[in-house]
Design a protein around this motif. Structure first.
Motif, PDB file in Angstrom:
ATOM      1  N   ARG A 490       0.835  -1.200   0.000  1.00 53.52           N
ATOM      2  CA  ARG A 490       0.000   0.000   0.000  1.00 53.52           C
ATOM      3  C   ARG A 490       0.865   1.243   0.000  1.00 53.52           C
ATOM      4  NH1 ARG A 490      -5.143  -1.429   0.725  1.00 53.52           N
ATOM      5  NH2 ARG A 490      -5.624  -3.434   1.709  1.00 53.52           N
ATOM      6  N   MET A 491       0.270   2.328  -0.467  1.00 52.94           N
ATOM      7  CA  MET A 491       0.970   3.603  -0.459  1.00 52.94           C
ATOM      8  C   MET A 491       0.344   4.506   0.589  1.00 52.94           C
ATOM      9  SD  MET A 491       1.542   4.310  -4.542  1.00 52.94           S
ATOM     10  CE  MET A 491       2.720   5.621  -4.209  1.00 52.94           C
ATOM     11  N   GLY A 492       1.177   5.271   1.267  1.00 45.71           N
ATOM     12  CA  GLY A 492       0.679   6.174   2.293  1.00 45.71           C
ATOM     13  C   GLY A 492       1.741   7.182   2.664  1.00 45.71           C
ATOM     14  N   THR A 493       1.465   7.965   3.690  1.00 47.56           N
ATOM     15  CA  THR A 493       2.393   9.032   4.102  1.00 47.56           C
ATOM     16  C   THR A 493       3.140   8.687   5.383  1.00 47.56           C
ATOM     17  OG1 THR A 493       0.622  10.154   5.321  1.00 47.56           O
ATOM     18  CG2 THR A 493       0.948  10.785   3.025  1.00 47.56           C
ATOM     19  N   LYS A 494       2.949   7.471   5.902  1.00 48.90           N
ATOM     20  CA  LYS A 494       3.624   7.065   7.127  1.00 48.90           C
ATOM     21  C   LYS A 494       4.748   6.081   6.831  1.00 48.90           C
ATOM     22  CE  LYS A 494      -0.343   7.741  10.195  1.00 48.90           C
ATOM     23  NZ  LYS A 494      -1.251   7.114  11.199  1.00 48.90           N
ATOM     24  N   ALA A 495       5.838   6.199   7.603  1.00 46.66           N
ATOM     25  CA  ALA A 495       7.001   5.328   7.428  1.00 46.66           C
ATOM     26  C   ALA A 495       6.744   3.998   8.126  1.00 46.66           C
ATOM     27  CB  ALA A 495       8.244   6.009   7.994  1.00 46.66           C
TER      28      ALA A 495
END
Length: 680
Positions: A490-495
């Protein structure tokens, strides 16, 4: 006594059984009794029977001239019986009154309904408009019928031809072109796609796939407006390295290069240098808007559609012989143990000494050549020989990095299948037309040069991803919670961790000329390199920035579509390869129920005759007919080639789908007058 009454827009008649002030009980000819509001009763009559009365009135209604009735009608509101007496005679019988009621009711463009058998005539200009619309509809109906006849006869009218992709995939179901295809398909009992093929609307399978892709993803074409690549304003220091890139010969967007310093000293510094369009292209600028509209370069055999214009790409690409602007990650390692001791990011100009090419070097740069077991070809590719010591160390490092990731991953990465390269022999970078001779060659996954580049990029993407998180600067990450079946990337803004790769965070950052997510991350990395701990205050994208989520959503959709098209075109050219080489049989391996994978070409297909065969069984398959429109081919197992099957990995790669009938949006179950509905 009988009554004529209105019920839900229809006129019915029946025997009056009983009546109260507000309603009545009426028995129809069928014997059914209905309750009728008094306001809905239009006429009462003694004879003839209800059915005869309605039939007689309907016959008389057809003879009423609308224009004359309109002339007779008063300007004010009137009742149908009044107009009947004016039109027919002062003693117009009930049948003529009913006829006038039917005629008025059925022609609202002449007479507007005012309730309980009352009407008002429409203005002359409104009637003229309505008549024009009726005539237009009649002509369109005739045109639909004519086009349908042509299609049924095996000819495709030009208006249908020009709308073929819209008709099939994003139709306006009220458009005459769409209705003509539906009517012709029904009349001939032929599937719409097959009908259009027989009518010559699909002359070239390749053009069908290509133009469909453009229709769905590049409706305004693939050209770029005239734009100048913005210069880099920063005064960047020149790095004291000699860097080299490793790509295929067809690659023009050279995003990454490597350098190595300190071999033999005990401490080695690996440089990973990434082209830096982010130093010049500002968020929101015209060039950025182009990149954000496309989001990624589209690849296909023999051709590509770049994310950015070629002159922009050439301004920032890491071309040999130039000092190229770059975002560089320097990783300090212990030469003996390969332990990472430190990392540092710099903005600089990097001398690119060589652009190495996989296809020219893979046969030379082998594991035995790198480890010193085979150094017989000392007259080979000169840059490779000059870089042999560096490449040997980088290969040792790559294997070590991979092994450490596999510990985190929990199981080794397996490269059971090769990568295939497609080359269109007559094509020189121009748009193919499908007639080219295709050459398919093999590049084994995990080959030394491949592994060197892959591990260096993973190191950069994971290091920068963690660095962004440490500084509180958001980025665009790819993550995977676990390797359990069904858990997707998945793609997201959290590491978050990426279980499939075996790293604690992973932010695509190494292909800013080819992927928009990498350009976005590069802007964030540049802010970190310039401002350190205060980067979050000045980075282009702030935490919880809604724009970042919008970019992720758009990129995910576009990247999925582009990859799907690339896979489809690779399958197209594989099937063309089968045709061009006259292949009728293939050796293949069973990888799941009734599915095999060819051993020598990138072809997966369903087969019959494989029931009961275990995964990994090798078989000979006779090929059936090939359909280049659906990209479909079936096979029949004719012989088993091994006695026992070798174990086959359970990698998710085995879940790939096989092309089959194309899903189109032509709905044969709808009537030709049906309103628009969402495409299935």
């Amino acid at each position: 006594m009988y009554v004529l009454f209105e019920d839900a827009g229809k006129f019915l008649a029946g025997r009056l059984m009983s009546e109260a002030e507000a309603s009545a009980q009426v028995e129809l000819d069928t014997g059914k009794r209905v309750k009728v509001k008094a306001a809905h009763i239009m006429l009462r009559f003694e004879k003839p029977s209800p059915a005869e009365f309605i039939a007689q009135a309907q016959s008389l209604a057809q003879g009423i001239e609308l224009e004359m009735a309109w002339e007779f009608a008063p300007e004010e509101e009137f009742g149908f019986a009044d107009l009947a007496r004016d039109y027919f005679s002062a003693s117009a019988p009930l049948s003529e009154q009913a006829a006038m009621l039917f005629r008025l009711y059925d022609n609202p463009h002449y007479f507007r309904r005012a309730g309980k058998g009352r009407f008002k005539k429409a203005p002359a200009d409104i009637i003229a408009q309505a008549l024009a619309a009726i005539e237009k509809k009649r002509l369109i109906g005739e045109q639909i019928a004519a086009w349908a006849q042509e299609l049924a006869a095996g000819r495709c009218p030009e208006p249908v031809q020009s709308q073929i992709f819209k008709i099939l995939f994003k139709p306006d179901k009220n458009a005459p072109e769409y209705k003509a295809v539906v009517d012709a398909a029904r009349a001939t009992q032929t599937a719409p796609l097959a009908l259009l093929q027989k009518a010559g609307a699909i002359a070239s399978p390749y053009q069908f796939h290509w133009k469909r892709f453009l229709f769905e993803n590049f409706p305004k074409g693939t050209g770029f407006p005239a734009l100048t690549a913005p210069p880099i304003a920063d005064e960047l220091p020149v790095a004291s390295v000699q860097a080299f890139s490793i790509d295929d010969s067809q690659t023009t967007e050279i995003d990454d290069a490597l350098s190595l310093q300190g071999l033999g000293t005990g401490t080695v510094v690996l440089g990973i240098h990434i082209a830096a369009p982010g130093l010049a292209i500002a968020p929101g600028s015209p060039v950025d808007q182009l990149g954000r509209a496309r989001l990624s370069t589209v690849y296909m055999p023999g051709y590509k559609i770049t994310m950015l214009p070629d002159d922009v790409v050439q301004t920032y690409t890491l071309l040999e012989g130039r000092d190229c602007p770059a975002v560089s990650l320097y990783v300090t390692l212990d030469e003996a143990t390969l332990e990472i001791q430190a990392s540092e990011t710099k903005l600089e100009r990097v001398p690119i000494t060589w652009n190495l090419r996989h296809d020219q070097l893979d046969s030379l740069v082998t594991e035995s050549w790198l480890t010193g077991a085979d150094v017989s070809n000392e007259t080979g590719h000169q840059p490779a020989w000059e870089l042999r010591e560096q490449l040997s160390f980088l290969y040792r490092l790559a294997k070590d990095l991979k092994a450490k990731r596999e510990v985190v991953r929990g199981k080794p990465e397996t490269f059971n299948r090769p990568d295939y390269n497609f080359r269109l022999m007559e094509n020189m970078g121009h748009e193919p037309d499908g007639s080219e001779t295709v050459h398919i060659s093999v590049r084994q996954r995990g080959a030394p040069l491949d592994l060197i580049v892959a591990e260096a990029m993973i190191l950069a993407n994971s290091t920068w991803g963690s660095w962004l998180a440490e500084l509180g600067v958001p980025g665009i990450y790819r993550s995977q919670a676990s390797l359990a079946p069904g858990v997707k990337v998945r793609m997201g803004t959290k590491a978050l961790p990426h279980a499939g790769i075996g790293v604690k965070s992973y932010a695509w950052s190494t292909s800013p000329l080819r992927r928009y997510t990498d350009l976005v991350n590069q802007w964030q990395i540049i802010a970190c390199a310039r401002h350190g701990k205060t980067a979050a205050l000045v980075a282009p994208f702030k935490p919880k920035d809604a724009e970042l989520f919008g970019i992720i959503s758009s990129f995910d959709a576009a990247y999925t579509a582009y990859n799907g098209y690339q896979s489809g075109m690779e399958r197209f050219w594989t099937l063309r390869y089968v045709q061009q080489h006259g292949l009728t049989e293939l050796e293949a391996t069973v990888f799941k129920d009734n599915m095999v994978r060819a051993d020598s070409i990138p072809l997966v297909l369903p087969v019959v005759g494989a029931q009961g065969l275990p995964r990994g069984a090798r078989v000979k398959v006779r090929l059936g007919d090939i359909d280049l429109i659906t990209l479909d081919v079936h096979g029949t197992v004719v012989e088993r080639l091994d006695a026992t099957a070798e174990p086959v990995s359970d990698d998710a790669e085995d879940d790939e789908e096989v092309a089959g009938p194309i899903a189109i949006a032509v709905d044969m179950s709808e009537g030709s007058e049906s309103p628009d509905n969402p495409a299935p």
